[in-house]
Scaffold this motif. Sequence first.
Motif, PDB file in Angstrom:
ATOM      1  N   THR A  74       0.822  -1.220   0.000  1.00 28.63           N
ATOM      2  CA  THR A  74       0.000   0.000   0.000  1.00 28.63           C
ATOM      3  C   THR A  74       0.856   1.270   0.000  1.00 28.63           C
ATOM      4  OG1 THR A  74      -0.125  -0.069   2.431  1.00 28.63           O
ATOM      5  CG2 THR A  74      -1.923  -1.110   1.176  1.00 28.63           C
ATOM      6  N   GLY A  75       2.152   1.131   0.227  1.00 26.13           N
ATOM      7  CA  GLY A  75       3.023   2.314   0.260  1.00 26.13           C
ATOM      8  C   GLY A  75       3.875   2.481  -0.981  1.00 26.13           C
ATOM      9  N   ILE A  76       3.488   1.822  -2.095  1.00 25.73           N
ATOM     10  CA  ILE A  76       4.341   1.891  -3.298  1.00 25.73           C
ATOM     11  C   ILE A  76       4.306   3.268  -3.973  1.00 25.73           C
ATOM     12  CG2 ILE A  76       4.217  -0.579  -3.754  1.00 25.73           C
ATOM     13  CD1 ILE A  76       2.103   0.026  -5.882  1.00 25.73           C
ATOM     14  N   ASP A  77       3.443   4.166  -3.497  1.00 22.87           N
ATOM     15  CA  ASP A  77       3.430   5.526  -4.045  1.00 22.87           C
ATOM     16  C   ASP A  77       4.345   6.464  -3.261  1.00 22.87           C
ATOM     17  OD1 ASP A  77       1.700   5.023  -6.139  1.00 22.87           O
ATOM     18  OD2 ASP A  77      -0.097   5.397  -4.931  1.00 22.87           O
ATOM     19  N   ARG A  78       5.095   5.913  -2.330  1.00 15.46           N
ATOM     20  CA  ARG A  78       6.053   6.754  -1.588  1.00 15.46           C
ATOM     21  C   ARG A  78       7.109   7.297  -2.543  1.00 15.46           C
ATOM     22  NH1 ARG A  78       7.293   5.132   4.574  1.00 15.46           N
ATOM     23  NH2 ARG A  78       5.257   4.291   5.187  1.00 15.46           N
ATOM     24  N   GLU A  79       7.540   8.538  -2.250  1.00 15.58           N
ATOM     25  CA  GLU A  79       8.495   9.225  -3.122  1.00 15.58           C
ATOM     26  C   GLU A  79       9.932   8.863  -2.743  1.00 15.58           C
ATOM     27  OE1 GLU A  79       8.928  12.140  -6.307  1.00 15.58           O
ATOM     28  OE2 GLU A  79       7.196  11.091  -5.448  1.00 15.58           O
ATOM     29  N   ILE A  80      10.768   8.607  -3.761  1.00 15.45           N
ATOM     30  CA  ILE A  80      12.198   8.325  -3.553  1.00 15.45           C
ATOM     31  C   ILE A  80      13.016   9.505  -4.068  1.00 15.45           C
ATOM     32  CG2 ILE A  80      14.136   6.817  -4.141  1.00 15.45           C
ATOM     33  CD1 ILE A  80      12.166   4.543  -4.535  1.00 15.45           C
ATOM     34  N   LEU A  81      13.780  10.118  -3.167  1.00 21.47           N
ATOM     35  CA  LEU A  81      14.667  11.212  -3.552  1.00 21.47           C
ATOM     36  C   LEU A  81      16.138  10.854  -3.354  1.00 21.47           C
ATOM     37  CD1 LEU A  81      12.818  14.363  -2.110  1.00 21.47           C
ATOM     38  CD2 LEU A  81      12.765  13.452  -4.440  1.00 21.47           C
ATOM     39  N   LEU A  97      20.642 -13.717   4.251  1.00 19.83           N
ATOM     40  CA  LEU A  97      19.363 -13.890   4.925  1.00 19.83           C
ATOM     41  C   LEU A  97      18.452 -14.675   3.989  1.00 19.83           C
ATOM     42  CD1 LEU A  97      17.783 -13.035   7.500  1.00 19.83           C
ATOM     43  CD2 LEU A  97      16.872 -11.128   6.160  1.00 19.83           C
ATOM     44  N   GLN A  98      18.175 -15.917   4.344  1.00 16.84           N
ATOM     45  CA  GLN A  98      17.432 -16.795   3.450  1.00 16.84           C
ATOM     46  C   GLN A  98      15.951 -16.438   3.361  1.00 16.84           C
ATOM     47  OE1 GLN A  98      18.930 -19.128   1.497  1.00 16.84           O
ATOM     48  NE2 GLN A  98      20.811 -18.247   2.359  1.00 16.84           N
ATOM     49  N   LYS A  99      15.398 -15.901   4.443  1.00  9.07           N
ATOM     50  CA  LYS A  99      13.964 -15.651   4.463  1.00  9.07           C
ATOM     51  C   LYS A  99      13.661 -14.440   5.360  1.00  9.07           C
ATOM     52  CE  LYS A  99       9.589 -18.000   5.488  1.00  9.07           C
ATOM     53  NZ  LYS A  99       8.962 -19.228   6.028  1.00  9.07           N
ATOM     54  N   ILE A 100      12.731 -13.603   4.884  1.00 10.05           N
ATOM     55  CA  ILE A 100      12.296 -12.459   5.692  1.00 10.05           C
ATOM     56  C   ILE A 100      11.333 -12.965   6.757  1.00 10.05           C
ATOM     57  CG2 ILE A 100      11.208 -10.169   5.651  1.00 10.05           C
ATOM     58  CD1 ILE A 100      13.710 -10.318   3.988  1.00 10.05           C
ATOM     59  N   PRO A 101      11.586 -12.685   8.029  1.00 11.27           N
ATOM     60  CA  PRO A 101      10.700 -13.150   9.099  1.00 11.27           C
ATOM     61  C   PRO A 101       9.250 -12.704   8.867  1.00 11.27           C
ATOM     62  CG  PRO A 101      12.726 -12.291  10.027  1.00 11.27           C
ATOM     63  CD  PRO A 101      12.764 -11.957   8.569  1.00 11.27           C
ATOM     64  N   VAL A 102       8.321 -13.584   9.247  1.00 12.56           N
ATOM     65  CA  VAL A 102       6.896 -13.293   9.083  1.00 12.56           C
ATOM     66  C   VAL A 102       6.507 -12.033   9.866  1.00 12.56           C
ATOM     67  CG1 VAL A 102       4.569 -14.172   9.470  1.00 12.56           C
ATOM     68  CG2 VAL A 102       6.371 -15.724   8.712  1.00 12.56           C
ATOM     69  N   GLU A 103       7.105 -11.849  11.057  1.00 10.57           N
ATOM     70  CA  GLU A 103       6.782 -10.679  11.887  1.00 10.57           C
ATOM     71  C   GLU A 103       7.140  -9.377  11.172  1.00 10.57           C
ATOM     72  OE1 GLU A 103       8.625 -13.154  12.776  1.00 10.57           O
ATOM     73  OE2 GLU A 103       7.498 -14.246  14.334  1.00 10.57           O
ATOM     74  N   VAL A 104       8.245  -9.401  10.429  1.00  9.59           N
ATOM     75  CA  VAL A 104       8.679  -8.194   9.705  1.00  9.59           C
ATOM     76  C   VAL A 104       7.698  -7.876   8.575  1.00  9.59           C
ATOM     77  CG1 VAL A 104      10.508  -7.182   8.299  1.00  9.59           C
ATOM     78  CG2 VAL A 104      11.093  -8.599  10.291  1.00  9.59           C
ATOM     79  N   ALA A 107       5.454  -4.470   8.230  1.00 11.49           N
ATOM     80  CA  ALA A 107       5.539  -3.626   7.038  1.00 11.49           C
ATOM     81  C   ALA A 107       4.168  -3.433   6.404  1.00 11.49           C
ATOM     82  CB  ALA A 107       6.517  -4.232   6.039  1.00 11.49           C
ATOM     83  N   ASP A 108       3.353  -4.494   6.404  1.00 18.40           N
ATOM     84  CA  ASP A 108       1.996  -4.376   5.857  1.00 18.40           C
ATOM     85  C   ASP A 108       1.154  -3.406   6.683  1.00 18.40           C
ATOM     86  OD1 ASP A 108       2.334  -6.076   3.682  1.00 18.40           O
ATOM     87  OD2 ASP A 108       1.790  -7.876   4.824  1.00 18.40           O
ATOM     88  N   PHE A 140       4.762   0.157   4.624  1.00 17.33           N
ATOM     89  CA  PHE A 140       6.160   0.433   4.308  1.00 17.33           C
ATOM     90  C   PHE A 140       6.669  -0.663   3.358  1.00 17.33           C
ATOM     91  CE2 PHE A 140      10.737   0.018   5.062  1.00 17.33           C
ATOM     92  CZ  PHE A 140      11.144   1.328   4.839  1.00 17.33           C
ATOM     93  N   PRO A 141       6.988  -0.324   2.105  1.00 18.55           N
ATOM     94  CA  PRO A 141       7.363  -1.344   1.124  1.00 18.55           C
ATOM     95  C   PRO A 141       8.699  -2.029   1.431  1.00 18.55           C
ATOM     96  CG  PRO A 141       6.725   0.715   0.049  1.00 18.55           C
ATOM     97  CD  PRO A 141       6.920   1.021   1.502  1.00 18.55           C
ATOM     98  N   ILE A 142       8.694  -3.352   1.352  1.00 23.96           N
ATOM     99  CA  ILE A 142       9.922  -4.152   1.402  1.00 23.96           C
ATOM    100  C   ILE A 142      10.041  -4.880   0.066  1.00 23.96           C
ATOM    101  CG2 ILE A 142      11.137  -6.070   2.494  1.00 23.96           C
ATOM    102  CD1 ILE A 142       9.822  -5.364   5.109  1.00 23.96           C
ATOM    103  N   ILE A 143      11.165  -4.648  -0.606  1.00 29.44           N
ATOM    104  CA  ILE A 143      11.385  -5.224  -1.933  1.00 29.44           C
ATOM    105  C   ILE A 143      12.376  -6.385  -1.814  1.00 29.44           C
ATOM    106  CG2 ILE A 143      12.103  -4.748  -4.308  1.00 29.44           C
ATOM    107  CD1 ILE A 143      11.553  -1.781  -3.716  1.00 29.44           C
TER     108      ILE A 143
END
Length: 533
Positions: free
Chosen positions: A22-29, A86-93, A97-98, A102-105
Amino acid sequence: MKVSEVLHMPALEGCHVIAGETGIDREILHVNMMDAPDIARFLKPQELLVTTAYHVKDQPELLLELVEAMNAQGCAALGIKTKRFLQKIPVEVIKLADELGFPIIELPSSTSLGDIVNQTLSNILDKKTNELRLAIDTHKQFSQHIMSGKGLHKLLKSLADMLHVPVALLDQYANPIAASDPKLTLNHLAKGIYVKGGNTVPEASRYYSFSTVPDRRTYSVFPVFTHEKRAGSLIVFSPIHKEDHSSQLTIEQAANVISFELIKENALKQYSRRVKNEFFLNFTEGMFSSQEEIINRAKEFSLENNAPYFCAIGKVVTKGFSSYTQTQIETDQIYEHIEEELIKFSLSTYLFTRGDQCILLFKVDGSAKENHDYVVSSLKLIQDNVKDRFGRCISFGISNLSRNLLNVRKGYKEAQDALQTGLRTGEEGFIQSYRTKDVMELLRVVPEEDLKEFYDNALNRLAGEDETLLDTLFVHLETHSQISETAKRLFVHRNTVVYRLEKCEELLGGKLSDAETTMQIRLALRIKTMLGF
């Protein structure tokens, strides 16, 4: 550029958002590449961080703190190269983020972090370059528009065509100046735009938006400044989002050009005011050589000699202990505002300024009483407006009706006398009308030399003393020798009044209870006012 746009770059091929979509419209400067344990404190707002997550490979739960810290600082997104350390992003993270949006790529192990940084910075630079080029071209276009003399209405029409929405320009008091479409209704916008003290530079000079309930519409307001003064507001009939840099730059360039145009127009207004004020000064001081010269010069300001006039003189009550310069600047602003408001009056009204006073000439017709009542109601309206807009009180003195322009010179003195009479009482925000006394008419028949001689004989011993003695004596007689009322009007203790009156009796050599003495004093005070001692 936005997070969603970055995902389409060649360097991020095969990457996808695994959390905070939901945060993919955040601006990157900005873009950063780092694997330090204390990485969070080095990050900036609107920054994309790409990392191998080496510093959290043994403690993946530390990603929770990193995501929280980045979101709190307003960072744009976090790119993590998985299948490396890091083989896997923890479920809690992912869950956090959801919740934060906050987008995690997720970055494949084959992706080069250096390529991501270089391509992202290159795209940001290209976009900024295009925006800068757009700003320069827009500014050049608007400047050429003004230089060719097309005016503010045409400029706003061009701006509206670029934005595809109507625009309007309001002054610092939310009064309309110009609009892209003459049919636009602007009066309902005043409450959303005007703020007391709105002519000063606010801490945040950026634009803001507000909505109105009746038309269910959102407006964006861009301030227009001239030097350190807020000269007005540029209104866009649509919300302008902070990510819409193109529209913001276009509007800001228009606002810059408009500010220069307003400076030019203000300089012309100041010159016109100076010429007009010089004419009125020379007129009231008898500096013109003939009546024909007065009548001809008056025509330049649309003043007709054969029309009747009421003259009103206003003075703003001094506030606090401001310097003379600051007080004069504030007073000039108030008088300029009054001049702008005069166009709303049904009677033709002309404003002049002289020192710390403003002079209003009301050109009237019909009965004197009816027009006098209208003048009083108009002055009350001005008082309320000044009180509301500036928090200041302004007092007025009104003359009798002058049958033509040449008689306004006498009317000016009558209005001045009425104002001074009101000021002597210590009141604020009054409207004092001049009333010709029978005794004053008789005194006007007496030669001036005889009047001066009578004045010197009656008040000679007080002439060299403190002016407060004369003021106290005047108010005491006006209140029918009521000491308590005199003290109240002068804002002093009654004992002070008693002391001053005893001092007056000592200097005059007579008792104020003596009718002959008080009559001479009253006549002398009237002579003082009439002759302007």
